[in-house]
Design a protein around this motif. Structure first.
Motif, short mmCIF file in Angstrom:
data_model
loop_
_atom_site.label_atom_id
_atom_site.label_comp_id
_atom_site.label_asym_id
_atom_site.label_seq_id
_atom_site.Cartn_x
_atom_site.Cartn_y
_atom_site.Cartn_z
N ALA A 117 -6.27 -4.67 -2.25
CA ALA A 117 -5.07 -5.40 -1.83
C ALA A 117 -5.39 -6.44 -0.76
O ALA A 117 -4.88 -7.56 -0.79
CB ALA A 117 -4.03 -4.42 -1.30
N ALA A 118 -6.27 -6.06 0.19
CA ALA A 118 -6.63 -6.99 1.25
C ALA A 118 -7.38 -8.20 0.70
O ALA A 118 -7.11 -9.35 1.07
CB ALA A 118 -7.50 -6.28 2.29
N LEU A 119 -8.30 -7.96 -0.22
CA LEU A 119 -9.04 -9.06 -0.83
C LEU A 119 -8.15 -9.89 -1.75
O LEU A 119 -8.32 -11.11 -1.88
CB LEU A 119 -10.24 -8.52 -1.63
CG LEU A 119 -11.43 -8.03 -0.82
CD1 LEU A 119 -12.41 -7.29 -1.70
CD2 LEU A 119 -12.13 -9.21 -0.14
N GLY A 120 -7.19 -9.20 -2.41
CA GLY A 120 -6.32 -9.89 -3.36
C GLY A 120 -5.35 -10.85 -2.69
O GLY A 120 -4.83 -11.74 -3.33
N GLY A 121 -5.08 -10.64 -1.43
CA GLY A 121 -4.32 -11.65 -0.71
C GLY A 121 -2.93 -11.27 -0.27
O GLY A 121 -2.15 -12.13 0.09
N GLY A 122 -2.54 -9.99 -0.29
CA GLY A 122 -1.22 -9.69 0.22
C GLY A 122 -0.83 -8.24 0.12
O GLY A 122 -1.30 -7.52 -0.75
N ILE A 123 0.04 -7.82 1.03
CA ILE A 123 0.58 -6.46 1.05
C ILE A 123 2.09 -6.56 1.24
O ILE A 123 2.57 -7.26 2.12
CB ILE A 123 -0.04 -5.62 2.17
CG1 ILE A 123 -1.55 -5.46 1.97
CG2 ILE A 123 0.61 -4.25 2.25
CD1 ILE A 123 -2.25 -4.74 3.09
N ALA A 124 2.83 -5.87 0.39
CA ALA A 124 4.29 -5.81 0.52
C ALA A 124 4.67 -4.41 0.98
O ALA A 124 4.22 -3.42 0.41
CB ALA A 124 4.96 -6.12 -0.81
N ARG A 125 5.49 -4.35 2.02
CA ARG A 125 5.93 -3.06 2.56
C ARG A 125 7.43 -2.92 2.33
O ARG A 125 8.22 -3.70 2.88
CB ARG A 125 5.61 -2.96 4.05
CG ARG A 125 4.13 -2.89 4.36
CD ARG A 125 3.88 -2.80 5.86
NE ARG A 125 2.46 -2.66 6.16
CZ ARG A 125 1.62 -3.69 6.27
NH1 ARG A 125 2.08 -4.93 6.08
NH2 ARG A 125 0.35 -3.50 6.53
N ILE A 126 7.79 -1.93 1.51
CA ILE A 126 9.22 -1.65 1.26
C ILE A 126 9.70 -0.65 2.30
O ILE A 126 9.18 0.46 2.38
CB ILE A 126 9.43 -1.11 -0.16
CG1 ILE A 126 9.00 -2.14 -1.19
CG2 ILE A 126 10.88 -0.71 -0.37
CD1 ILE A 126 9.05 -1.63 -2.62
N LYS A 127 10.68 -1.05 3.09
CA LYS A 127 11.23 -0.17 4.13
C LYS A 127 12.53 0.44 3.61
O LYS A 127 13.49 -0.28 3.33
CB LYS A 127 11.46 -0.95 5.42
CG LYS A 127 10.16 -1.47 6.05
CD LYS A 127 10.38 -1.99 7.44
CE LYS A 127 9.05 -2.33 8.10
NZ LYS A 127 9.22 -2.80 9.50
N VAL A 128 12.52 1.77 3.49
CA VAL A 128 13.64 2.48 2.88
C VAL A 128 14.58 2.98 3.97
O VAL A 128 14.16 3.69 4.89
CB VAL A 128 13.14 3.68 2.03
CG1 VAL A 128 14.29 4.33 1.30
CG2 VAL A 128 12.07 3.22 1.06
N GLY A 129 15.86 2.63 3.86
CA GLY A 129 16.85 3.07 4.84
C GLY A 129 17.93 3.92 4.18
O GLY A 129 18.20 3.78 2.98
N ALA A 130 18.52 4.82 4.94
CA ALA A 130 19.58 5.69 4.41
C ALA A 130 20.39 6.25 5.58
O ALA A 130 19.94 6.25 6.73
CB ALA A 130 18.98 6.82 3.58
N ALA A 131 21.59 6.73 5.25
CA ALA A 131 22.49 7.27 6.29
C ALA A 131 22.07 8.66 6.72
O ALA A 131 22.26 9.04 7.88
CB ALA A 131 23.92 7.28 5.78
N THR A 132 21.52 9.46 5.79
CA THR A 132 21.13 10.84 6.11
C THR A 132 19.70 11.09 5.66
O THR A 132 19.14 10.36 4.83
CB THR A 132 22.05 11.86 5.42
OG1 THR A 132 21.92 11.71 4.00
CG2 THR A 132 23.50 11.64 5.82
#
Length: 615
Positions: free
Chosen positions: A429-444
């Motif tokens: 991923a580092a060599l490929g040129g990018g990292i996407a971070r999905i941040k998951v939110g919820a009420a409980t």
């Protein structure tokens, strides 16, 4: 004086005598109460054999069950797990509540999570539970999704196969026929699978199906994959907010910051930015300024920024860099090499390849004194902060980077360590040129765990689709495979003339309709009727449970990764055929301890051990 000396001697002899009596008494008590130290539940006679001064405890007793009874016990365990898991299949599948010893119960829709949480009181049925957990875990580890489908397929295969064995069929011949059929069906699936391209709606559709029709979650996943590309990495983490969001990191990111705050260029942001710098990559510790003076002088003449990655930069070498930076003689910044041990060398070589630099190390025969400007790498831009560094490559080393990524992937495929595989994916991923971070939110917390499991399934499904292509979802691909029944039976008759072999082929084809039937039943529709309407139709035609319509699922966007479907077939047949060949089942006889006995076992074994081991 003589009287006092005599009294003192007599008193000493009395004390010594009392001490000896106390020691003898203690030893006698220890000898007579040795049996008290024997752990609870261990017989104190024939099963505990003394060898020298140590005690050897024999193994626990076992129960052996044979033939029909053994197979039935296994099937009972498999049925109980499958019945709990299959209710989650499809867009209208239900949830399952899992009790937790500590904290709130979990409400989940993930097949492998439910299967792993089940444990039965009957030890013989529990062996069946372990087998079905193995099926789900294999599907999860190989494709990351399809665990519910593989669990359901195993249940149907085992029950139909059991009827054949009870009727007198040879289970070994059945297994041969089942394995033969699955091998051909997986080849057919790979042939009809359609490749996936980035920038199309296919990724969105796959992600939506894997999240049980959640369009918002599917669009976030599709956006992440389209942004980072095929070589990038998409990860998931918890958010402190109530909404889901995605963050992108471009370029080669290193979790190391500058060696000295005096190298900072932008005092307000506390970062150092360099445009078109030259890069020196080495695994040596730089503390002698004389080692780097030639290259520093060359950079001053060329008026180019210099970026140094080394094991460490200390002493007079760091002082020289700081002085030249503060005086404006040379724009230079240095960071410590990322990673540790063998991983550090691999990461340094990755950086060298990405920048086109020569890796300076004694093991390759290159010393710091011999470095010339031609041996330095280049980059479009570098941003160095206190704790991280981002390198944006200039694209000149695209071919070398592609070869390095292919090499890392080969190494990752060969390793069996989960940690090494994870680190290999991070390097790609580092060599490929990018990292996407999905941040998951919820009420409980309960909702957060459920969403994370759905995201995890969808991420794995999209990765599998990019790797092996897509097929129509909703069980339509397996129903389409029924069209090959006549062809495979004719070919099988030439391979093996055994009637039971042909019965094994027939069992697999009868099970192919099970996923579509279960999806329809979870949606409140007669499963057999739904399958009947989809039989002998064009490729892709099936039942859309989300809209309660019959249509071309490829056009409707109801898609499954081909890898998920093939893994579900292979894993379910592998375990189910082995269950049918079972003739004996060996399990331990469960022991029931009182609370007092459990406490004694803990004190003796976990706390201070067996006192006889010290005698």
């Amino acid at each position: 004086v003589e009287d006092q000396t005599a009294e003192t001697a007599a008193y000493g002899r009395g004390v010594q005598g009392q001490t000896m009596k106390s020691v003898v008494l203690a030893l006698a008590l220890l000898a007579t109460s040795a049996s008290a130290f024997t752990p609870a539940g261990v017989p104190r006679s024939s099963s505990a054999l003394r060898t020298g001064r140590r005690q050897v405890i024999t193994a626990d007793a076992k129960t052996v069950t044979f033939k029909e009874e053994a197979r039935q016990k296994l099937i009972n365990g498999i049925n109980k797990v499958s019945d709990a898991v299959k209710v989650t299949l499809g867009p209208k599948g239900r949830n399952v509540v899992l009790e937790r010893e500590y904290g709130a119960p979990e409400i989940v829709n993930d097949g492998v999570t439910i299967a792993r949480d089940i444990e039965l009181s009957d030890p013989q049925e529990n062996v069946g539970v372990r087998l079905i957990q193995e099926v789900a875990s294999k599907s999860d580890s190989k494709a990351g999704d399809g665990t519910t489908t593989s669990t359901l397929m195993t249940q149907v295969l085992v029950n139909k196969g059991m009827r054949a064995v009870s009727s007198g069929a040879n289970p070994v011949a059945l297994r041969r026929g089942m394995l033969y059929t699955v091998r051909i069906l997986t080849e057919k699936l790979n042939e009809i699978a359609k490749p996936v391209k980035l920038g199309t709606d296919d990724l969105l559709n796959i992600a939506c199906v894997s999240t049980s029709g959640n369009m918002a979650m599917g669009s976030i996943i599709a956006k992440a994959f389209e942004k980072v590309g095929e070589t990038g990495s998409t990860t998931m983490e918890e958010s402190q907010t109530l909404v889901d969001e995605v963050e992108f990191t471009e370029g080669y990111t290193i979790d190391r910051g500058y060696c000295s705050p005096y190298l900072v260029k932008d005092q307000e942001r506390q970062v150092c930015e360099q445009a078109n710098p030259r890069m020196l990559v080495t695994d040596k510790k730089i503390d002698n300024v004389n080692e780097i003076i030639p290259i520093l002088e060359a950079m001053v003449k060329q008026k180019e920024p210099l970026f140094i990655v080394a094991e460490d930069v200390t002493g007079e070498a760091l002082s020289a860099l700081v002085v030249n930076k503060m005086r404006g003689v040379l724009d230079v910044v240095a960071i410590k090499a990322p990673g540790f041990g063998a991983r550090r060398k691999e990461l340094l070589q990755d950086i060298a390849i990405a920048s086109g630099a020569t890796y300076v190390a004694e093991e390759v025969g290159v010393s710091l004194e011999s470095v010339t400007p031609e041996m330095l790498g280049s980059a479009e831009r570098i941003v160095v902060s206190k704790e991280s560094t981002t390198i944006v490559t200039d694209g000149k080393q695209a071919d070398a980077i592609a070869m390095r990524i292919a090499q890392i992937r080969r190494e990752t495929e060969l390793t069996e360590s989960g940690f090494d595989k994870e680190k290999g994916e991070e390097r790609v991923a580092a060599l490929g040129g990018g990292i996407a971070r999905i941040k998951v939110g919820a009420a409980t917390e309960t909702e957060l765990k459920d969403k994370k499991l759905r995201y995890e399934d969808a991420l794995n499904a999209v990765k599998s689709a990019l790797e092996c292509g897509i097929v129509p979802g909703g069980g339509a691909a397996m129903v389409h495979l029924c069209n090959y029944e006549k062809e495979i039976k004719e070919a099988g008759a030439l391979v093996d003339t055994d009637e039971d072999f042909m019965t094994g082929i027939d069992i697999v084809f009868k099970c192919l309709t099970a996923p579509m039937m279960q999806i329809a039943e979870n949606a409140g529709v007669d499963g057999s009727l739904a399958v009947e309407k989809c039989m002998n139709k064009e490729f892709g035609f099936g039942y859309n449970a989300a809209t309660d319509t019959y249509e071309n699922l490829l056009e409707a966007g109801i898609l499954d990764p081909a890898k998920v479907t093939t893994n579900a077939l292979e894993n379910s047949v592998s375990v189910a055929s082995l269950v049918l060949t079972t003739e004996a089942l060996v399990t331990e006889i469960p022991k029931v301890f009182t609370r007092a006995e459990m406490a004694d076992n803990f004190d003796m074994q976990g706390g201070m051990g067996n006192p006889n081991d010290y005698m």
